[in-house]
Design an enzyme around this catalytic site. Structure first.
Site, PDB file in Angstrom:
ATOM      1  N   CYS A   2       0.821  -1.213   0.000  1.00 49.09           N
ATOM      2  CA  CYS A   2       0.000   0.000   0.000  1.00 49.09           C
ATOM      3  C   CYS A   2       0.853   1.260   0.000  1.00 49.09           C
ATOM      4  O   CYS A   2       1.876   1.334   0.663  1.00 49.09           O
ATOM      5  CB  CYS A   2      -0.883   0.017   1.237  1.00 49.09           C
ATOM      6  SG  CYS A   2      -2.010  -1.366   1.312  1.00 49.09           S
ATOM      7  N   ARG A  27       6.374  -0.806  -5.401  1.00 48.89           N
ATOM      8  CA  ARG A  27       6.192  -1.456  -4.100  1.00 48.89           C
ATOM      9  C   ARG A  27       5.285  -2.675  -4.206  1.00 48.89           C
ATOM     10  O   ARG A  27       5.255  -3.502  -3.298  1.00 48.89           O
ATOM     11  CB  ARG A  27       5.550  -0.461  -3.115  1.00 48.89           C
ATOM     12  CG  ARG A  27       6.438   0.718  -2.790  1.00 48.89           C
ATOM     13  CD  ARG A  27       5.631   1.885  -2.292  1.00 48.89           C
ATOM     14  NE  ARG A  27       5.006   1.664  -1.009  1.00 48.89           N
ATOM     15  CZ  ARG A  27       5.458   2.145   0.155  1.00 48.89           C
ATOM     16  NH1 ARG A  27       6.558   2.865   0.184  1.00 48.89           N
ATOM     17  NH2 ARG A  27       4.827   1.921   1.270  1.00 48.89           N
ATOM     18  N   TRP A  77      -2.681  -3.113  -1.557  1.00 43.99           N
ATOM     19  CA  TRP A  77      -2.268  -4.522  -1.609  1.00 43.99           C
ATOM     20  C   TRP A  77      -3.169  -5.220  -0.607  1.00 43.99           C
ATOM     21  O   TRP A  77      -3.073  -4.982   0.589  1.00 43.99           O
ATOM     22  CB  TRP A  77      -0.797  -4.635  -1.222  1.00 43.99           C
ATOM     23  CG  TRP A  77      -0.201  -5.995  -1.376  1.00 43.99           C
ATOM     24  CD1 TRP A  77       0.353  -6.542  -2.499  1.00 43.99           C
ATOM     25  CD2 TRP A  77      -0.045  -6.978  -0.347  1.00 43.99           C
ATOM     26  NE1 TRP A  77       0.826  -7.797  -2.232  1.00 43.99           N
ATOM     27  CE2 TRP A  77       0.599  -8.098  -0.925  1.00 43.99           C
ATOM     28  CE3 TRP A  77      -0.393  -7.023   1.003  1.00 43.99           C
ATOM     29  CZ2 TRP A  77       0.890  -9.241  -0.205  1.00 43.99           C
ATOM     30  CZ3 TRP A  77      -0.095  -8.176   1.728  1.00 43.99           C
ATOM     31  CH2 TRP A  77       0.547  -9.267   1.122  1.00 43.99           C
ATOM     32  N   ASN A 103      -3.097   3.309   5.159  1.00 40.36           N
ATOM     33  CA  ASN A 103      -2.159   2.175   5.184  1.00 40.36           C
ATOM     34  C   ASN A 103      -2.128   1.640   6.606  1.00 40.36           C
ATOM     35  O   ASN A 103      -2.174   2.425   7.554  1.00 40.36           O
ATOM     36  CB  ASN A 103      -0.728   2.609   4.844  1.00 40.36           C
ATOM     37  CG  ASN A 103      -0.540   2.865   3.374  1.00 40.36           C
ATOM     38  OD1 ASN A 103      -1.453   2.674   2.582  1.00 40.36           O
ATOM     39  ND2 ASN A 103       0.639   3.322   3.013  1.00 40.36           N
ATOM     40  N   GLY A 104      -1.972   0.335   6.732  1.00 39.75           N
ATOM     41  CA  GLY A 104      -1.918  -0.272   8.061  1.00 39.75           C
ATOM     42  C   GLY A 104      -3.104  -1.196   8.237  1.00 39.75           C
ATOM     43  O   GLY A 104      -3.771  -1.578   7.267  1.00 39.75           O
ATOM     44  N   GLU A 479      18.387 -19.407   0.444  1.00 34.11           N
ATOM     45  CA  GLU A 479      18.062 -18.358  -0.525  1.00 34.11           C
ATOM     46  C   GLU A 479      17.585 -18.971  -1.847  1.00 34.11           C
ATOM     47  O   GLU A 479      16.656 -18.470  -2.485  1.00 34.11           O
ATOM     48  CB  GLU A 479      19.294 -17.457  -0.732  1.00 34.11           C
ATOM     49  CG  GLU A 479      19.135 -16.337  -1.736  1.00 34.11           C
ATOM     50  CD  GLU A 479      17.997 -15.363  -1.433  1.00 34.11           C
ATOM     51  OE1 GLU A 479      17.447 -15.387  -0.327  1.00 34.11           O
ATOM     52  OE2 GLU A 479      17.649 -14.583  -2.333  1.00 34.11           O
ATOM     53  N   LYS A 483      13.918 -18.265  -3.472  1.00 39.91           N
ATOM     54  CA  LYS A 483      13.783 -17.678  -4.810  1.00 39.91           C
ATOM     55  C   LYS A 483      12.937 -18.579  -5.696  1.00 39.91           C
ATOM     56  O   LYS A 483      12.085 -18.118  -6.453  1.00 39.91           O
ATOM     57  CB  LYS A 483      15.185 -17.512  -5.398  1.00 39.91           C
ATOM     58  CG  LYS A 483      15.392 -16.314  -6.235  1.00 39.91           C
ATOM     59  CD  LYS A 483      15.910 -15.085  -5.533  1.00 39.91           C
ATOM     60  CE  LYS A 483      15.009 -14.575  -4.444  1.00 39.91           C
ATOM     61  NZ  LYS A 483      15.526 -13.435  -3.718  1.00 39.91           N
ATOM     62  N   GLU A 486       9.193 -18.394  -4.679  1.00 33.68           N
ATOM     63  CA  GLU A 486       8.667 -17.051  -4.943  1.00 33.68           C
ATOM     64  C   GLU A 486       8.356 -16.853  -6.433  1.00 33.68           C
ATOM     65  O   GLU A 486       7.339 -16.257  -6.780  1.00 33.68           O
ATOM     66  CB  GLU A 486       9.722 -16.036  -4.489  1.00 33.68           C
ATOM     67  CG  GLU A 486       9.399 -14.591  -4.747  1.00 33.68           C
ATOM     68  CD  GLU A 486      10.494 -13.644  -4.227  1.00 33.68           C
ATOM     69  OE1 GLU A 486      11.671 -14.063  -4.140  1.00 33.68           O
ATOM     70  OE2 GLU A 486      10.173 -12.491  -3.921  1.00 33.68           O
ATOM     71  N   HIS A 502      17.409 -37.325   8.686  1.00 28.84           N
ATOM     72  CA  HIS A 502      16.542 -37.200   9.867  1.00 28.84           C
ATOM     73  C   HIS A 502      15.102 -36.863   9.481  1.00 28.84           C
ATOM     74  O   HIS A 502      14.325 -36.433  10.323  1.00 28.84           O
ATOM     75  CB  HIS A 502      17.101 -36.141  10.819  1.00 28.84           C
ATOM     76  CG  HIS A 502      18.477 -36.458  11.316  1.00 28.84           C
ATOM     77  ND1 HIS A 502      18.752 -37.526  12.134  1.00 28.84           N
ATOM     78  CD2 HIS A 502      19.675 -35.876  11.051  1.00 28.84           C
ATOM     79  CE1 HIS A 502      20.046 -37.582  12.386  1.00 28.84           C
ATOM     80  NE2 HIS A 502      20.632 -36.591  11.722  1.00 28.84           N
ATOM     81  N   LYS A 598       7.091  -5.539  -3.239  1.00 34.11           N
ATOM     82  CA  LYS A 598       8.499  -5.159  -3.045  1.00 34.11           C
ATOM     83  C   LYS A 598       8.716  -4.531  -1.679  1.00 34.11           C
ATOM     84  O   LYS A 598       9.787  -4.623  -1.109  1.00 34.11           O
ATOM     85  CB  LYS A 598       8.891  -4.173  -4.154  1.00 34.11           C
ATOM     86  CG  LYS A 598      10.370  -3.839  -4.204  1.00 34.11           C
ATOM     87  CD  LYS A 598      11.162  -5.011  -4.742  1.00 34.11           C
ATOM     88  CE  LYS A 598      12.651  -4.757  -4.748  1.00 34.11           C
ATOM     89  NZ  LYS A 598      13.384  -6.045  -4.874  1.00 34.11           N
TER      90      LYS A 598
HETATM   91  O1  M6R Z   1      12.509  -4.823   1.929  1.00 34.15           O
HETATM   92  P1  M6R Z   1      13.046  -5.998   2.686  1.00 34.15           P
HETATM   93  O2  M6R Z   1      14.434  -6.326   2.283  1.00 34.15           O
HETATM   94  O3  M6R Z   1      12.941  -5.815   4.168  1.00 34.15           O
HETATM   95  O4  M6R Z   1      12.124  -7.207   2.302  1.00 34.15           O
HETATM   96  C1  M6R Z   1      12.206  -8.418   3.008  1.00 34.15           C
HETATM   97  C2  M6R Z   1      11.527  -9.535   2.253  1.00 34.15           C
HETATM   98  O5  M6R Z   1      10.164  -9.239   2.082  1.00 34.15           O
HETATM   99  C3  M6R Z   1      12.169  -9.753   0.882  1.00 34.15           C
HETATM  100  O6  M6R Z   1      13.526 -10.015   0.989  1.00 34.15           O
HETATM  101  C4  M6R Z   1      11.511 -10.924   0.150  1.00 34.15           C
HETATM  102  O7  M6R Z   1      11.812 -12.109   0.829  1.00 34.15           O
HETATM  103  C5  M6R Z   1      12.016 -10.942  -1.291  1.00 34.15           C
HETATM  104  N1  M6R Z   1      10.948 -10.619  -2.194  1.00 34.15           N
HETATM  105  C6  M6R Z   1      12.634 -12.218  -1.683  1.00 34.15           C
HETATM  106  O8  M6R Z   1      13.104 -12.182  -2.997  1.00 34.15           O
END
Ligand code: M6R
Length: 603
Positions: A2, A27, A77, A103-104, A479, A483, A486, A502, A598
């Site tokens: 948002c 964003r 959002w 927002n919030g 990571e 990725k 996502e 395990h 974002k």
């Molecule tokens: O803006 P930030 O770095 O705090 O965001 C944290 C996560 O939301 C962000 O790293 C998210 O995991 C990514 N989209 C992963 O690619």
């Protein structure tokens, strides 16, 4: 996520608001809307579940009174209620006099909604924010004063909010904040409010960040109050604004572009920070007192970058290091003398900001490691290290991971020298290692683009993936799994390879893809054998002879003296390319993965 804009200006307001919302698009959002006050004293409201620019077409068809210079806009959002035009902001009261953007999260929205309905209000959305416009309506009826009405309204809310309310009768605009950021600014071209300086940077040369409890009227100048009393404004923050260049530069998508930029980004950061490492100047310049332990704090990819930075402190400095998942920080007890490093590329991640509120930092220091020097996180911390990745448009973090890891490791090395935990000579060896990174990243990119596309057909139908590593490789496995899920929307989990037997070994069947980060620990061989014996398909990311020989070893040079303790950083490249290539083959939007944003501004 948002985003809010609001303004009073002599210029036509709709084009400004829509342009400003477009600057907040990065964003992430699923719907958008604006309300503009007309000369006739009613509001023209337009909402869309399409792109922000479609609002221009809608308002172009407006046939009422002309639209002068006061209005509010929002990108939404969804958290409460489906993605529909009705649920998009701004939300209006029963009469259409009051419009609000928010927002919030309003935690007591359900109770308020019931009360309002019982008093005859017509609430037409599924959105928590809508109660605000009706509460302001009631209070405005009482006092006739928008500022007093907003003050009275926020006293009835629980949760978090950045609100701007517009009174169509008077054209007054009033903003209020609690646990949700909002910047306000005034300049010769008007008065403005926005979630992010990007949105208003072309019109102002600085801003003031509203604090919890602040109420600001956007009149000809800014009028600050708290609890109905005049309040001292917060400091003015000068901002030099440069428009984010949204140029694909010949790449098919921003993620592809940002992966390709990593060697250059790394080289630029290392050139800038290296002179301050072996003499401790980089650390001294941050002005943070000595510390006895380190905690890294963040979410998602930023937390993974934090773990890389943490392992540099732990493995090279023998300091106790912990990592804190920001959304779970409330129960964490910090030992006195902890250096808390909060990582966030956006600097606006609500979980991180809440964690900082929840942690008892009285005997600790807070360092922000962020890509957004004007962010809420940066303003909150004792000191800031700007990771200088440059703009990252793709929702998936790629070059910000590399930038956070490199700048964080450089800072860690400098801190270890400055606090007497590492000799200057040893630090110089690590600087040599860092200077090799741009070439290692470039090599990893070339190898990945050569080796990964032929693998994709065979992986296309796999429903789940395992990512394994040992030692320094575990965080890269994490990571890689993040990725992949996502971007491709396929299940992916990561484990330290020793954990396989395990439990997760039960998942392996004929063809199960298992991505192994081979960072040099010989014990990984037996884990690979365990997978292969059960028909799993191993994709080894390592040196020569690997499925993807992308790591430093493949350059024919020995693994560097220290990088194996927190690296190999270049192993992130094949993980990024694998996730992107698989996602593209599945027809996904790699720059805007579904459901994600974002800048994650809700908890
Ligand atoms: O803006 P930030 O770095 O705090 O965001 C944290 C996560 O939301 C962000 O790293 C998210 O995991 C990514 N989209 C992963 O690619």
């Amino acid at each position: 996520m948002c985003g809010i804009v609001a303004c009073r200006t002599d210029a036509p307001v709709a084009p400004f608001l829509i342009g400003a919302l477009a600057l907040l698009e990065y964003r992430g959002y699923d719907s958008a809307g604006v309300t503009v006050r007309t000369t006739g004293g009613i509001t023209a409201t337009s909402r869309t579940i399409a792109r922000v620019e479609s609002l221009s077409h809608k308002l172009a068809g407006w046939s009422g009174a002309t639209l002068p210079g006061a209005g509010i806009g929002h990108t939404r959002w969804a958290t409460h209620g489906a993605v529909t035009e009705t649920n998009a902001h701004p939300h209006l009261d029963c009469s259409g006099r009051v419009s609000i953007v928010h927002n919030g999260i309003i935690e007591n929205a359900e109770a308020l909604r019931r009360e309002l309905a019982a008093r005859g209000h017509r609430l037409i959305t599924q959105v928590d924010s809508e109660v605000i416009s009706h509460l302001v309506e009631e209070e405005l009826r009482e006092s006739g004063d928008l500022r007093a009405a907003v003050e009275a309204t926020i006293a009835r809310l629980t949760g978090s909010w950045a609100i701007v309310a517009l009174d169509a009768d008077t054209g007054r605009l009033v903003a209020a904040t609690h646990r949700s950021p909002l910047l306000v600014a005034s300049s010769p071209s008007g008065v403005f409010a926005a979630s992010d300086v990007q949105a208003i940077g072309s019109r102002v040369d600085g801003f003031q960040a509203m604090r919890d409890g602040d109420v600001v009227e956007l009149a000809d100048e800014l009028i600050w109050t708290r609890d109905g009393q005049p309040a001292t404004p917060p400091p003015f923050v000068r901002s030099s604004w440069t428009a984010v260049v949204r140029d694909l530069d010949g790449h098919p998508d921003f993620m592809g572009k940002e992966i390709a930029e990593q060697p250059e980004t790394a080289a630029r950061i290392i050139d800038q920070l290296a002179p301050g490492i072996a003499n401790g100047a980089l650390w001294d310049g941050l002005g943070i007192p000595d510390f006895r332990r380190v905690a890294v704090l963040g979410c998602g990819t930023s937390l993974n970058a934090g773990r890389v930075v943490g392992s540099a402190f732990g493995a090279l400095g023998r300091l106790p290091v912990s990592s804190i998942i920001a959304s779970e920080a409330s129960e964490t007890v910090l030992e006195p003398g902890t250096l808390v490093i909060a990582l966030s590329q956006s600097g606006e991640t609500a979980d991180v900001l809440r964690a900082i509120e929840d942690l008892d930092l009285a005997e600790s220091s807070l360092l922000a490691l962020t890509n957004t020097a004007h962010s809420t996180l940066a303003r909150t911390a004792d000191s800031v290290l700007d990771c200088q990745a440059g703009p990252e448009i793709g929702v998936a973090a790629t070059k910000t991971f590399v930038a956070q890891a490199i700048s964080g490791v450089a800072m860690a090395l400098s801190a270890l020298v400055a606090t007497g935990r590492m000799s200057r000579e040893t630090a110089l060896l690590h600087v040599d290692d860092l200077r090799r990174l741009p070439d290692l990243l470039a090599h990893a990119i070339a190898v990945s683009h050569d080796r990964i596309p032929p693998l994709i057909d065979a992986l296309h139908d796999a429903s789940g993936y395992l990512f394994l590593g040992r030692g320094s490789g575990v965080v890269y496995a994490a990571e890689g799994a993040l990725k992949l899920k996502e971007l491709s929307y396929r299940w992916a989990e990561h484990y330290p390879a020793g954990e396989l037997k395990h439990g997760p070994l039960a998942l392996i069947e004929l063809g199960t893809p298992v991505v192994v980060i081979d960072s040099g620990d010989p014990r990984i061989e037996s884990n690979i054998s365990e997978v292969e014996a059960r028909g799993g398909r191993v994709i080894r990311i390592g040196g020569a002879g690997s499925t993807i020989p992308a790591l430093g070893l493949s350059l024919g040079t020995p693994m560097p003296g220290g990088m194996d303790r927190w690296g190999p950083l270049e192993s992130v490249v094949p993980l990024q390319v694998l996730a992107r290539d698989l996602a593209l083959s599945l027809g996904r939007d790699v720059d805007k993965p579904r459901n994600l944003a974002k800048s994650v501004t809700v908890e």
